[in-house]
Motif scaffolding. Structure first.
Motif, mmCIF file in Angstrom:
data_model
loop_
_atom_site.group_PDB
_atom_site.id
_atom_site.type_symbol
_atom_site.label_atom_id
_atom_site.label_comp_id
_atom_site.label_asym_id
_atom_site.label_seq_id
_atom_site.Cartn_x
_atom_site.Cartn_y
_atom_site.Cartn_z
ATOM 1 N N VAL A 203 0.849 -1.189 0.000
ATOM 2 C CA VAL A 203 0.000 0.000 0.000
ATOM 3 C C VAL A 203 0.884 1.237 0.000
ATOM 4 C CG1 VAL A 203 -1.825 1.239 1.201
ATOM 5 C CG2 VAL A 203 -1.784 -1.263 1.245
ATOM 6 N N LEU B 274 -8.062 -0.359 -2.281
ATOM 7 C CA LEU B 274 -6.870 -0.317 -1.435
ATOM 8 C C LEU B 274 -5.637 -0.811 -2.169
ATOM 9 C CD1 LEU B 274 -5.612 0.108 1.373
ATOM 10 C CD2 LEU B 274 -6.265 -2.246 1.912
ATOM 11 N N HIS B 275 -5.753 -1.944 -2.856
ATOM 12 C CA HIS B 275 -4.575 -2.600 -3.408
ATOM 13 C C HIS B 275 -4.268 -2.196 -4.844
ATOM 14 C CE1 HIS B 275 -4.678 -4.715 0.257
ATOM 15 N NE2 HIS B 275 -5.705 -5.472 -0.050
ATOM 16 N N ARG C 126 -6.764 -8.121 5.852
ATOM 17 C CA ARG C 126 -7.225 -6.841 5.311
ATOM 18 C C ARG C 126 -8.694 -7.011 4.937
ATOM 19 N NH1 ARG C 126 -2.042 -5.228 1.525
ATOM 20 N NH2 ARG C 126 -0.630 -4.808 3.226
#
Length: 717
Positions: free
Chosen positions: A246, A639-640, A680
């Motif tokens: 991240v 997010l990724h 996550r």
């Protein structure tokens, strides 16, 4: 274990403890030596010791370095507290005993006791090279590997006779292991293709080799910097390591040591202070007191690497040199990765321009496709698919393969695909289209003076009014037809009987065949990379694909495309392209939402899906499970991948299909490790638990993760 000193694999044995005591609260060696009666030993009474021997013993006992004195022919041992720490559980029983009794067989080895014996017999001092030994330091008896460099000096008595040997031991375990880790870093960086890969490798190296509390890796990004960090105590699992790190934007603030190093190219080492106070992002960074910052500078890249401790730390010259060497390796690897990403991006951009941006949407026919880049993912390939509406409302569908895995193959593929669409829009009859393509390929071969252009195509025209497909094949494997179970029976699958024809460019003639898609049926076109495996007959791959199609949970085209790419065991270096069309039992309803890469994205998706699915009268249990799964997939995508996500829902009387697509490069998610995504969000383990089927579609545009939920009753309008 063998070391540079030639010591055989051995473990220093533990003696029966005469007065077992740990390091905490035990009497020190000086007290034990001064308080012991030595009359019954080779040394004799304490007040009769030779002055040189007595002085040597006092030197040993007062030294902070690990030292031992072995006296006489029996090598009676006297050592200090630092040496006692090295031999662990052997102390205090070893004090005042012959070395051979203490160390057993290990003492007789040339690289250990043999060196002491040689110095004693020859009267010449000696410096040993580094030796690796297995020692037992702790009361739990657990052996560990350690490295030592030892110096042996002759001790003469007042008559100039050799009285014993003084040994000074310097443990080099930490230095040696760091050098070994540096070699491992070099090896792992050699296999790092992307900057994400480099970041994972360097953060893991810093945490394991230097046992730091904080490390960060930053690279330039369009005039600014982005960074990724690791802190002590983070819970990381296999899934975290597999997903891209991240990255965060780094303010261009020269007060930040990592920015200053990247801009100036100068390293800095702070032993005790508050190096991150002015720019600390959280309490973890505010607690850092010692920080080393190394620049990463190459012609194509600027960045920096930092490692830090929460306690004061002296940055010794050897450690600084090691960090400088590591930074040089990391910088070179990051530049290679940036070059690869640039080349990879060009190849992907070329591939994107060759494939359709969107597939057509029909009322009672659903279409899906998948493309997996072969080789190392760094080259544009020759496989292609296309589906488009004709002027009269019919659907043209094609899947082809140009031999090769380079830009030339992709260029030929682009020309063939564009020409096919143009010809089909004029005269869609399969023989006519293939004849025109045959002339094109022959012309391209003559133009380039290369007669080895090899192109295969399967092309068909679907009439939505009755589900009839008229198709022809130019040297391409026949499609698979999955029939829905009739009368409650199981589904079946078979290869479509398409008249075989010559590949394009050979001047062949082509005949057509017909197949009818009944409601619930699906046809699957595929490239040879799906079924061909080295050392196996083509029929084995075809049979495996047919079996997988028949055993599919549903005839959904996305599900079949996903199954097709993994139906045949073994790996392939070839590109893989699949295109599936399903004749739906009833009309489906669908909706799409583009989710911005913002923290509020998942909540927007939940609200939108709740409203839409309730409007469609989807059962509440299905709505709840679908929203939960979609929220997790959207969070992972934002997010990724770091790009906007596209959420698509498709509902018919049988099932709800949801897909979340991003434009990142995180690659295929492995089913076997789905349960490890839990660190996550609850991740893909949740999707596997709540859905009836799921899969991933890596394409040249990113990654799509989808899931399917069966509806327990018929949806009413």
């Amino acid at each position: 274990m063998a070391g540079t000193g030639g010591v055989s694999p051995s473990v220093i044995p533990a003696l029966p403890a005469q007065a077992a005591a740990g390091s905490a609260g035990r009497p020190n060696c000086a007290e034990l030596v001064h308080g012991r009666d030595w009359s019954d030993t080779e040394l004799g009474p304490r007040d009769h010791w030779d002055p040189a021997v007595s002085a040597t013993v006092e030197l040993v006992l007062s030294s902070p370095m690990p030292m031992a004195y072995t006296h006489g022919d029996g090598f009676l041992m006297i050592y200090n507290d630092a040496y006692a720490d090295l031999i662990g559980t052997l102390h205090p029983a070893a004090l005042g005993r012959p070395a051979a009794e203490v160390f057993g067989d290990l003492w007789d080895s040339r690289g250990f006791g043999g060196a002491v014996d040689e110095v004693y017999r020859s009267g010449r001092s000696r410096l040993e090279p580094e030796t690796q030994l297995t020692v037992v330091r702790n009361s739990n008896g657990r052996p560990e590997q350690a490295f030592f460099t030892r110096a042996h000096s002759v001790v003469h008595d007042r008559r100039d006779r050799v009285a014993g040997v003084l040994t000074v031991a310097a443990e080099t375990t930490q230095v040696t292991r760091r050098l070994q880790n540096l070699g491992d870093l070099t090896s792992r960086l050699a296999g790092a293709l992307t900057v994400d890969d480099v970041a994972r490798v360097v953060l893991g190296y810093a945490m394991s080799s230097f046992d730091v509390d904080h490390c960060a890796f930053a690279v330039d990004d369009g005039g600014a910097y982005r960074y990724v960090r690791r802190i002590r105590g983070e819970m990381l699992d296999e899934a975290d390591e597999r997903l891209p790190p991240v990255w965060k934007r780094l303010p261009n603030d020269p007060r930040a040591p990592i920015v200053a190093a990247a801009q100036t190219g100068q390293a800095s080492f702070e032993a005790d202070g508050e190096p991150l106070r002015a720019v600390a992002a959280d309490r973890h960074e505010r607690r850092i007191r010692a920080l080393a910052t190394m620049p990463l500078r190459t012609p194509l890249l600027s960045g920096a690497l930092t490692i830090g401790y929460r306690e004061p730390h002296r940055w010794l010259p050897a450690e600084r040199a090691l960090l400088d060497a590591a930074a040089l390796l990391v910088a070179q690897a990051a530049e290679r990765a940036r070059r690869f990403e640039a080349q990879h991006g060009t190849a992907q951009l070329l591939q994107r321009s060759m494939l359709p941006e969107h597939l057509p949407e029909l009322e009672t026919f659903r279409i899906a496709a998948r493309y997996d880049v072969g080789v190392d993912g760094n080259a544009a390939g020759g496989d292609f698919y296309d589906a488009f509406r004709l002027v009269d409302g019919r659907l043209a569908m094609v899947l082809g393969d140009v031999a090769g895995h380079d830009v030339r193959a992709a260029a030929v593929m682009g020309q063939v695909r564009a020409a096919l669409r143009a010809m089909a829009l004029t005269d869609p009859a399969p023989p006519s289209v293939l004849a025109g393509l045959d002339r094109l390929v022959g012309s391209l071969g003559a133009e380039s003076r290369n007669e080895e252009i090899f192109v295969t195509v399967v092309y068909g025209v679907l009439d939505p009014s009755d589900g009839t497909i008229t198709m022809a094949s130019a040297g391409h494997p026949p499609p698979v037809l999955r029939r829905a179970g009739q009368g409650g029976g199981p589904p079946t699958a078979e290869l479509v009987k398409v008249p075989p024809g010559a590949p394009l460019g050979l001047g062949g003639r082509w005949q057509t065949g017909q197949v009818r898609l009944e409601p619930g049926d699906t046809i699957l076109m595929f490239s040879d990379g799906v079924v061909e495996r080295r050392g196996h007959a083509l029929t084995e791959g075809l049979d495996a694909l047919v079996t997988a199609a028949a055993g599919a949970v549903s005839g959904d085209p996305r599900n079949l495309c996903s199954l097709a790419t993994s139906a045949v065991a073994g790996s392939t270096d070839d590109d893989v392209a699949v295109l599936a069309v399903e004749h739906a039992v009833a009309m489906s309803r669908s909706g799409t939402m583009l989710v911005p890469a913002e923290p509020t994205g998942p909540s927007r998706v939940r609200q939108w899906m709740t409203t839409r699915l309730r409007e469609w009268s989807v059962p509440e249990p299905v709505i709840g499970a679908a929203i939960l799964c979609t929220s997790e997939l959207t969070t992972n995508a934002l997010l990724h991948a770091g790009t906007p996500a596209r959420v698509h829902i498709d509902l018919n009387a049988e099932r709800l299909l949801v897909s979340v697509a991003d434009e990142g490069t995180r690659g295929t998610v492995i089913r076997a490790h789905a349960d490890t995504m839990s660190s996550r969000g609850r991740g893909l383990g949740l999707i596997e638990e709540l859905s009836d089927s799921w899969g991933t579609d890596p394409t040249v545009r990113g990654t799509t993760v989808w899931f399917e939920m069966l509806i327990p009753h018929t949806i009413t309008d």
